[in-house]
Design a protein around this motif. Structure first.
Motif, PDB file in Angstrom:
ATOM      1  N   PRO A  62      46.402 -37.795  20.874  1.00  0.00           N
ATOM      2  CA  PRO A  62      45.454 -38.553  21.467  1.00  0.00           C
ATOM      3  C   PRO A  62      44.091 -38.937  21.741  1.00  0.00           C
ATOM      4  O   PRO A  62      43.495 -37.972  21.034  1.00  0.00           O
ATOM      5  N   SER A  63      43.510 -40.270  21.765  1.00  0.00           N
ATOM      6  CA  SER A  63      41.912 -39.990  21.804  1.00  0.00           C
ATOM      7  C   SER A  63      41.417 -39.056  22.294  1.00  0.00           C
ATOM      8  O   SER A  63      41.963 -38.397  23.617  1.00  0.00           O
ATOM      9  N   LEU A  66      41.410 -40.095  25.881  1.00  0.00           N
ATOM     10  CA  LEU A  66      42.323 -40.424  27.277  1.00  0.00           C
ATOM     11  C   LEU A  66      43.114 -38.854  27.233  1.00  0.00           C
ATOM     12  O   LEU A  66      43.873 -38.988  28.247  1.00  0.00           O
ATOM     13  N   THR A  67      42.869 -38.157  26.688  1.00  0.00           N
ATOM     14  CA  THR A  67      42.798 -36.408  26.538  1.00  0.00           C
ATOM     15  C   THR A  67      42.073 -36.126  27.355  1.00  0.00           C
ATOM     16  O   THR A  67      42.965 -35.400  28.635  1.00  0.00           O
ATOM     17  N   ARG A  69      40.902 -37.915  30.070  1.00  0.00           N
ATOM     18  CA  ARG A  69      41.539 -38.757  31.290  1.00  0.00           C
ATOM     19  C   ARG A  69      42.863 -37.740  31.853  1.00  0.00           C
ATOM     20  O   ARG A  69      43.143 -37.450  33.355  1.00  0.00           O
ATOM     21  N   VAL A  70      43.552 -37.846  31.342  1.00  0.00           N
ATOM     22  CA  VAL A  70      45.211 -36.845  31.634  1.00  0.00           C
ATOM     23  C   VAL A  70      44.702 -35.302  32.511  1.00  0.00           C
ATOM     24  O   VAL A  70      45.017 -34.777  33.118  1.00  0.00           O
ATOM     25  N   PHE A  71      43.368 -34.323  31.773  1.00  0.00           N
ATOM     26  CA  PHE A  71      43.343 -33.788  32.540  1.00  0.00           C
ATOM     27  C   PHE A  71      42.330 -33.751  33.827  1.00  0.00           C
ATOM     28  O   PHE A  71      42.482 -33.064  34.597  1.00  0.00           O
ATOM     29  N   GLN A  73      42.535 -35.773  35.568  1.00  0.00           N
ATOM     30  CA  GLN A  73      43.395 -36.960  36.777  1.00  0.00           C
ATOM     31  C   GLN A  73      44.062 -35.673  37.157  1.00  0.00           C
ATOM     32  O   GLN A  73      44.784 -35.246  38.265  1.00  0.00           O
ATOM     33  N   LEU A  74      44.788 -34.393  36.810  1.00  0.00           N
ATOM     34  CA  LEU A  74      45.558 -33.397  36.934  1.00  0.00           C
ATOM     35  C   LEU A  74      44.212 -31.924  37.467  1.00  0.00           C
ATOM     36  O   LEU A  74      44.701 -30.324  37.744  1.00  0.00           O
ATOM     37  N   LEU A  76      41.953 -30.069  35.619  1.00  0.00           N
ATOM     38  CA  LEU A  76      42.167 -29.449  34.864  1.00  0.00           C
ATOM     39  C   LEU A  76      40.224 -29.703  33.753  1.00  0.00           C
ATOM     40  O   LEU A  76      40.665 -30.397  33.567  1.00  0.00           O
ATOM     41  N   SER A  77      40.445 -28.207  33.043  1.00  0.00           N
ATOM     42  CA  SER A  77      39.020 -28.031  32.398  1.00  0.00           C
ATOM     43  C   SER A  77      40.126 -28.022  30.900  1.00  0.00           C
ATOM     44  O   SER A  77      41.170 -27.816  30.560  1.00  0.00           O
TER      45      SER A  77
END
Lengths: 460, 196
Positions: A62-63, A66-67, A69-71, A73-74, A76-77
């Motif tokens: 993933p770009s 996008l990565t 965005r995922v981290f 949202q959660l 996380l670092s």
């Protein structure tokens, strides 16, 4: 090869490609392979396809956005991401506040520099510059429009009765307009429209392009109509540090106050006997410089501007606006123009693409609209000195902030060039970038637009 | 010393299966290292699947993000997962089916190719051809083909995911392979000739 044999061979082929061929079937498969060239070709082709698809799966990362965005949202670092990815991600999330901070710093610096220039410089000069003398031959006599001054009131300064005739000297309160050419470093009232002499010899009104007298300042003068003429010094070297000194109540200098060549330039001003002064002229000593920008009369004070915008939305819009008003992607503005700086109010209509995607009521949803909205912004524009080599084209930068009619905040930054074919007309072409913040379901989102802008100003 | 400790901590997932790493994430209640490990291992495959089913980049990104978010939430909730990759694909698939059900036919589908990092041109070109050929497959064949060929999932898991028998999956995959091979045959022959 009959039908059953073919189906069996087909199954064998795919089982082999899947890596699931048992050892007892291998013999059968390799026998087929050895005897049938088409079979071998099919195997090569299918294996090539499978090799490519498997390679893809391992590389279709993933770009970084996008990565992020995922981290994000959660909560996380992304410690294990590559440095470049981390930097890109940080920049991705930080560019908006950084750009805002840089713009704010730029605007603040421009304002402070102007204030410093207009308020502090004369004091510094006074402290450091050596005494200078005037060269009267360079003094220009120019007529200033009455609009440059405002008649604030007249107080009787003294009355003199002699031979049954009463002569009155009034304290004429005037305010010097704040719009003066920057090359005028000092000005002195010399006479009135009907050449009535004034008692203000040596009283500089303007220094370093900024007025010395403000609304609460006043000076002594004979009862006379409003001033329409003044002597102007256009060369800073002609300024005498004595300008910084206090003036006597009667308007004459008490120290080395500069005088103009009265014999050549202006009619003699009668001296008002100090002992006969009755009015308070304390304001004369408090020559407060008006802070602000250096506005010049060579530029018309006000301008009306119309401009169009051809911009692209970020995120991209896949749908068009539902309405099509005549003012879409247009803006009108009124500016107060200075020599280099303009301030104004602008109204416009633009369509901003708005996207929302996420969970709503337990369901994954996606909304999009291309909202046409009206906005009102306060805008500041700084124009660089015209480039003579380019036919007098003026580069400019601008910044604006305001709100839409939905009360959503809006910021804009721009740069471009201007051209004045006439003293009252100005064309401009440039680049604009706008960021709009809007709330949805208790979360703030941004929509951006960037593109070309072009317009015309009429100065009056 | 500190670096060694960190190195050991990062290395401890290397010999573990996806399910074992997920169990650590589940047991430790949001073990960030375990999540990062799963993300590193599976993000490419899941991203490929999302891009396969949802051709619009923004939609596939949404599916991808939501799949990993749900995986993380599942671990926090202590839910047991037997096949992590299959679970992620199942989430993405169900979300996609939901989107399809509620889709308003107002927006054109934007076809965007699958992006590869540092991949030779001929490989990318062939992948693009495979993708185009996949568009000619039926929905059933395409999905089975993708899960088998791109995601490298076992037939049994695909069968479980799609709710059909393993034999049926095999038939769909083999038919899809043959169809794609026939479509791409002229190109493959040219490709193989140029390689000689």
């Amino acid at each position: 090869m009959n039908e059953n044999m073919y189906q069996s061979a087909d199954e064998l082929l795919h089982t082999y490609i899947d890596g699931e061929l048992s050892s007892d079937l291998e013999q059968q498969f390799f026998s087929l392979l050895a005897t049938d060239s088409d079979y071998r070709l099919r195997l090569r082709q299918l294996r090539l396809i499978r090799k490519r698809t498997l390679t893809f799966a391992s590389q279709a990362a993933p770009s970084s956005a996008l990565t992020a965005r995922v981290f994000q949202q959660l909560g996380l670092s992304e410690q294990r991401e590559r440095n470049s990815t981390v930097i890109a991600t940080k920049w991705h999330t930080a560019w908006t506040p950084l750009a805002s901070a840089a713009s704010a710093a730029f605007i603040t610096a421009v304002i402070l520099l102007n204030l410093q220039h207009s308020t502090l410089s004369p004091m510094v000069d006074h402290a450091e510059a050596p005494a200078r003398t005037y060269d009267f031959r360079t003094i220009e006599r120019v007529a200033l429009p009455s609009s440059e001054f405002a008649h604030l009131g007249t107080d009787v300064l003294h009355e003199n009765t002699a031979d049954h005739q009463t002569t009155s000297t009034h304290l004429l309160s005037v305010a010097v307009a704040k719009r003066m050419p920057s090359d005028i470093v000092a000005a002195q009232l010399l006479s009135t429209a009907d050449d009535t002499p004034l008692a203000t010899d040596g009283l500089p009104l303007v220094a370093d392009g900024a007025p010395l007298l403000t609304d609460d300042a006043s000076f002594a003068a004979d009862d006379a109509p409003l001033v329409v003429e003044a002597a102007i010094i256009k060369d800073e070297s002609l300024l005498d540090t004595a300008e910084q000194e206090e003036f006597a109540v009667d308007g004459t200098p008490d120290k080395e106050t500069p005088h103009f060549d009265a014999g050549r330039v202006a009619p003699q001003s009668p001296q008002i006997p100090a002992e006969r002064n009755t009015g308070s002229v304390a304001a004369l000593d408090s020559r407060i410089y008006a802070g602000g920008f250096h506005f010049g009369p060579q530029t018309q004070a006000l301008s009306f501007e119309v401009r169009g915008v051809t911009a692209k939305s970020f995120p991209h819009s896949t749908i068009s606006t539902k309405s099509d008003p005549w003012m879409e992607n247009m803006a009108v503005a009124v500016y107060y123009n200075g020599e280099h700086s303009d301030v104004g109010i602008e109204y416009g209509n633009e369509a901003f693409s708005q996207h929302y995607h996420g969970l709503e009521n337990g369901r994954f949803v996606r909304y999009e609209q291309n909202l046409l909205t009206s906005w009102l912004v306060g805008t500041f524009r700084y124009r660089v000195t015209p480039v003579r080599m380019l036919g007098g084209i003026e580069p400019y930068v601008s910044a604006a902030s305001g709100i839409t009619f939905e009360a959503w905040p809006l910021m804009r930054f721009g740069a471009g060039i201007m051209y004045m074919p006439d003293t009252r007309v100005r064309f401009h072409l440039g680049f604009d970038a706008t960021i709009l913040a809007y709330p949805h379901q208790n979360t703030w989102f941004t929509s951006k637009r960037a593109g070309a802008t072009y317009g015309i100003s009429v100065l009056f | 010393m500190k670096n060694d400790a960190r190195h050991k901590k990062e290395q401890r997932f290397d010999n573990l299966s996806d399910v074992e790493v997920y169990d650590i994430l589940r047991r430790d209640r949001a073990n960030e290292g375990a999540f990062r490990e799963l993300y590193t291992r599976l993000s490419g495959r899941i991203n490929a699947y999302c891009r396969c089913v949802a051709w619009r980049r923004e939609e596939s990104d949404d599916l991808f993000q939501e799949a990993f978010t749900r995986l993380y939430e599942s671990a926090i909730e202590g839910r047991e997962v037997k096949n992590v990759a299959g679970y992620l694909i199942k989430i993405a698939r169900n979300l996609w089916l939901n989107i399809q059900r509620h889709r308003r036919p107002t927006v054109d589908i934007e076809h965007s190719g699958l992006a590869l990092h540092d991949t030779p041109h001929e490989q990318t070109e062939m992948l693009n051809l495979i993708q185009m050929a996949m568009e000619l497959l039926s929905e059933d064949q395409r999905e089975a083909f993708f899960l088998r060929e791109f995601a490298d999932m076992p037939y049994e898991e695909i069968a479980s995911l799609l709710g059909i028998s393993s034999g049926n999956v095999r038939i769909r995959v083999s038919r899809a392979r043959e169809r794609i091979r026939k479509i791409l045959e002229p190109y493959i022959i040219e490709f193989q000739t140029s390689k000689l």
